[in-house]
Design an enzyme around this catalytic site. Structure first.
Site, short mmCIF file in Angstrom:
data_model
loop_
_atom_site.label_atom_id
_atom_site.label_comp_id
_atom_site.label_asym_id
_atom_site.label_seq_id
_atom_site.Cartn_x
_atom_site.Cartn_y
_atom_site.Cartn_z
N GLY A 154 0.82 -1.19 0.00
CA GLY A 154 0.00 0.00 0.00
C GLY A 154 0.87 1.25 0.00
N CYS A 155 0.30 2.36 -0.47
CA CYS A 155 1.08 3.60 -0.60
C CYS A 155 1.47 4.17 0.76
CB CYS A 155 0.30 4.62 -1.42
SG CYS A 155 -1.41 4.90 -0.88
N TYR A 156 0.52 4.27 1.68
CA TYR A 156 0.86 4.74 3.03
C TYR A 156 1.87 3.79 3.68
CZ TYR A 156 -2.90 8.26 3.57
OH TYR A 156 -3.71 9.36 3.47
N ALA A 157 1.61 2.50 3.54
CA ALA A 157 2.48 1.51 4.16
C ALA A 157 3.91 1.64 3.66
CB ALA A 157 1.95 0.10 3.90
N SER A 159 5.47 4.34 2.60
CA SER A 159 6.12 5.52 3.18
C SER A 159 6.50 5.30 4.63
CB SER A 159 5.22 6.75 3.05
OG SER A 159 4.10 6.68 3.91
#
Length: 343
Positions: A154-157, A159
């Site tokens: 995932g994108c948040y994950a 970062s």
């Protein structure tokens, strides 16, 4: 016979799918690509669907059919599809001999219970979960290189894990302390389906938190940082811009450290990893530094005691947070330079 230079892309009409197409069209190792969508809208090729690609995007466009994908000679399939769609079509593609890079959350956990609990979906793909490799190249490159099935993070994950993993592996996070991950994303991270809360008048000149204590990227962060759920505070916010993620992460260190020591930890961990850029101690990255790239930029600030650390991690949610990272995984699986076509 499967052709490693021929690619099938499933689900190209979303923001991530379009970004993926743009990258693959310029990729030197991709000689032929076929694009599959649920509705062609009467369009015959990619350029008809996206006029931005006229002159470069003449690749054929087909209605989504597992049979047609498996009947092609494609060696790899990218799935830019909803979680429930990926969970159903990935298994037959794998059984037909294709390698699969899935950009949904369907294969990110080896536990079917974790997936069902956080995504509130059935798990017809449960028997394949143990084979999936988590597609974070900076951490799992050797496993990705030999994988048949890669689950794009995932994108948040992405970062958050890239910011915390070096600290966790070095034992720098104080035992029992809470880690606060205060994250903000552009609106494209919510996908392309029309929703009232994503209308221009709702997002413009506005800023809000959402999915507190319930965001689906939470279990990814826990699994790949080693933190327990009671130690993680993960908050997500919607920014009034199209793309980009900025995560501000607050950490209590296990002992006093110098800024030089912290910077050395990050630089050592990411030595030879071209897609993560470490900023000098005290310098902080911004979204404009990573927009439309596949870089994750990491900076930090340390207080005078040497025990309170704030890490800032920036990336483009459609690049390193999705399509760019998927191509980075493809490059590793293909045995070529991992930054090919994305640097």
């Amino acid at each position: 016979m499967r052709n490693p230079e021929k690619i099938a892309v499933v689900g190209v009409t979303g923001y991530t799918g379009f970004e993926l197409a743009r990258i693959l069209l310029r990729h030197p190792a991709v000689k032929s690509s076929i694009y599959f969508v649920r509705e062609t809208q009467g369009k015959k090729c990619l350029a008809e669907l996206f006029p931005q690609l006229r002159g470069v995007g003449e690749a054929p466009l087909h209605s989504l059919s597992v049979e047609d994908i498996t009947a092609s000679s494609a060696g790899t399939a990218f799935l830019a599809t909803p979680h429930e769609v990926s969970s159903q079509i990935a298994p037959p593609l794998l059984e037909a001999g294709l390698r699969v890079i899935d950009l949904s959350g369907a294969f990110r956990f080896h536990s079917a219970d974790i997936f069902a609990s956080w995504y509130k979906l059935p798990t017809p793909h449960a028997s394949w979960l143990s084979e999936a490799v988590y597609g974070l190249p900076e951490v799992y490159a050797p496993e990705i290189a030999t994988a048949r099935l890669v689950a794009n993070p995932g994108c948040y994950a992405t970062s958050v894990i890239l910011a915390l993993r070096p600290l966790a592996e070095a034992g720098l996070i104080a035992d029992g302390s809470s880690v606060v991950c205060d994250c903000k994303s552009g609106a494209s991270g919510a996908g392309k389906d029309p929703r009232r809360d994503l209308h221009f008048v709702e997002v413009d000149e506005n800023f809000k938190a959402y999915n507190l204590f319930s965001h689906r990227h939470t279990p990814e962060i826990l699994e790949h940082t080693g933190l327990s759920e009671d130690r993680l505070v993960f908050s997500t916010h919607l920014l009034p811009l199209a793309r980009g993620i900025l995560s501000t992460i607050y950490v209590t260190l296990s002992a006093p450290y110098s800024a030089e020591a912290i910077e050395t930890v990050f630089r050592t961990f990411y030595a030879g990893r071209p897609m993560v850029r470490i900023w000098p101690a005290g310098a902080l990255p911004e979204l404009q530094h990573v927009a439309h790239t596949n870089f994750c930029d990491i900076g930090f600030s340390l207080d005078k005691s040497g025990k309170r650390l704030i890490v800032v991690s920036c990336l483009d949610n459609l690049g390193k947070g999705a399509a760019g990272q998927a191509v980075q995984n493809f490059n590793l699986m293909s045995g070529i330079e991992e930054h090919t076509a994305i640097q």
